[in-house]
Scaffold this motif. Sequence first.
Motif, short mmCIF file in Angstrom:
data_model
loop_
_atom_site.label_atom_id
_atom_site.label_comp_id
_atom_site.label_asym_id
_atom_site.label_seq_id
_atom_site.Cartn_x
_atom_site.Cartn_y
_atom_site.Cartn_z
N GLU A 56 76.65 43.65 25.49
CA GLU A 56 77.84 43.85 26.62
C GLU A 56 79.11 44.15 25.94
OE1 GLU A 56 79.27 41.58 30.54
OE2 GLU A 56 78.52 40.33 28.71
N LYS A 57 79.22 43.38 24.65
CA LYS A 57 80.31 43.56 23.73
C LYS A 57 80.44 44.99 23.30
CE LYS A 57 79.59 38.86 22.53
NZ LYS A 57 79.43 37.85 21.14
N SER A 58 79.17 45.70 22.66
CA SER A 58 79.32 46.94 22.21
C SER A 58 77.72 47.31 22.24
CB SER A 58 79.52 46.82 20.71
OG SER A 58 79.15 47.93 20.11
N LEU A 59 77.60 48.48 22.77
CA LEU A 59 76.26 49.20 22.69
C LEU A 59 75.77 49.67 21.54
CD1 LEU A 59 76.69 51.21 25.88
CD2 LEU A 59 75.73 49.22 25.76
N ALA A 60 76.41 49.54 20.31
CA ALA A 60 75.89 49.76 18.92
C ALA A 60 74.65 49.12 18.81
CB ALA A 60 77.14 49.32 17.78
N PRO A 61 73.67 49.74 18.09
CA PRO A 61 72.53 49.19 17.73
C PRO A 61 72.67 48.20 16.61
CG PRO A 61 72.14 51.52 17.74
CD PRO A 61 73.62 51.25 17.74
N ARG A 62 71.78 47.14 16.89
CA ARG A 62 71.77 45.84 15.90
C ARG A 62 70.52 45.72 15.37
NH1 ARG A 62 76.00 45.63 19.70
NH2 ARG A 62 77.65 44.11 19.36
N SER A 63 70.57 44.99 13.95
CA SER A 63 69.32 44.49 13.38
C SER A 63 69.07 43.00 13.95
CB SER A 63 69.58 44.45 11.90
OG SER A 63 70.55 43.38 11.76
N LEU A 64 67.75 42.42 13.70
CA LEU A 64 67.43 41.27 13.90
C LEU A 64 68.40 40.05 13.58
CD1 LEU A 64 63.54 40.98 13.98
CD2 LEU A 64 65.08 40.53 15.72
N THR A 65 68.80 40.62 12.15
CA THR A 65 69.81 39.42 11.55
C THR A 65 71.08 39.53 12.10
OG1 THR A 65 68.64 39.88 9.30
CG2 THR A 65 70.93 39.09 9.46
N GLU A 66 71.55 40.70 12.55
CA GLU A 66 73.02 40.88 13.39
C GLU A 66 72.89 40.20 14.64
OE1 GLU A 66 74.52 45.10 11.48
OE2 GLU A 66 73.02 45.15 13.15
N ILE A 67 71.74 40.20 15.50
CA ILE A 67 71.78 39.68 16.84
C ILE A 67 71.75 38.11 16.48
CG2 ILE A 67 70.14 39.37 18.57
CD1 ILE A 67 69.14 42.18 18.42
N ALA A 68 70.94 37.79 15.56
CA ALA A 68 70.81 36.30 15.39
C ALA A 68 72.25 35.54 14.85
CB ALA A 68 69.80 35.86 14.03
N HIS A 69 72.71 36.45 14.10
CA HIS A 69 74.23 35.99 13.95
C HIS A 69 75.30 35.85 14.94
CE1 HIS A 69 77.97 35.69 11.29
NE2 HIS A 69 78.49 36.48 12.05
N GLU A 70 75.16 36.92 15.67
CA GLU A 70 76.07 36.98 16.93
C GLU A 70 75.69 36.05 18.30
OE1 GLU A 70 77.54 40.65 18.23
OE2 GLU A 70 76.40 41.88 16.70
N THR A 71 74.55 35.61 18.15
CA THR A 71 74.20 34.67 19.15
C THR A 71 73.95 33.15 18.59
OG1 THR A 71 71.88 34.91 18.70
CG2 THR A 71 72.75 36.30 20.34
N ASP A 72 74.17 33.05 17.08
CA ASP A 72 74.03 31.77 16.60
C ASP A 72 72.55 31.00 17.00
OD1 ASP A 72 74.99 29.77 14.79
OD2 ASP A 72 75.67 28.50 16.55
N LEU A 73 71.49 32.10 17.02
CA LEU A 73 70.31 31.38 17.14
C LEU A 73 69.60 31.59 15.84
CD1 LEU A 73 69.23 33.58 20.57
CD2 LEU A 73 69.58 31.09 20.08
N ALA A 74 68.65 30.71 15.83
CA ALA A 74 67.46 30.69 14.65
C ALA A 74 66.90 31.95 14.41
CB ALA A 74 66.70 29.56 14.47
N PRO A 75 66.81 32.64 13.45
CA PRO A 75 66.06 33.85 13.26
C PRO A 75 64.86 33.89 13.67
CG PRO A 75 67.11 33.39 11.01
CD PRO A 75 67.16 31.92 12.04
#
Length: 263
Positions: A24-43
């Motif tokens: 929702e913040k940006s439609l740019a594709p993300r890697s798993l690492t980036e998604i984990a970082h932005e959500t603060d979820l464990a990898p």
Amino acid sequence: MAGGVSRPGETVTQRILSILAVFEKSLAPRSLTEIAHETDLAPSTTHRLVAELEEWGALQRDAHGRYQVGIRLWELGQHAGRQVREIARPLLQDLYTLTNETVHIAIRERNEVLYIDRVYGTRRVPQASRVGGRLPLHATAVGKVILAHEDEWLREAVLAQPLESRTPNTHVDPDALRAELAGIRERGYAMTVDEVRIGASSIAVPVFQREGTIGAALGLVARAEDLDTLERHLPALRGIARRIESSVGGFPMRTLAPERRRK
């Protein structure tokens, strides 16, 4: 640590929604690492949930293996907007039949008005907008009627910004606009002439959501020389606005937008 440990007490649903909110913040594709970082979820949690979202079709991978919004999620999001647009379109056609003028419906997007649908009249009128196009809130009848009924803090935020002058007749003085917007709230409609395009006048009324919050604006455009007769269309404008309100019900007016467009 960001991306290291899942937030305690968070449900699975909340974690899934936090992943979707990344896009929702940006439609740019993300890697798993980036998604984990932005959500603060464990990898490991991110990997499991993203895999489930991909399997369902909410996310999909691009050619580089990065994740983006999936076609199934996009299609699901279109259903609400399509239903609202299908309701509003024939009512807009009714308004055109009653007035024989160009009519349109619009919503606010940030500090601009976004035109959602329009039915063109037969008379030649200078047009400054198109379906999917944007214009400044402070310079259009639909924009002014929306701004007049927004929260005070939002009005002040808009008026604190540099106000674009589309023509020499655009109202850009903040104090004068405050007074104008107060008058619009009191009488329930807005009118403009020569503010976004020389030779055009317009009138608009609010379309409310539940509890009196502003959802959209319904407007009509005519020639500048017809300004003095625009108010005769108010009964039709208000009647169609009430029909849209009752027909749309609880659907957010923002779902009227066919898609999010960039300038």
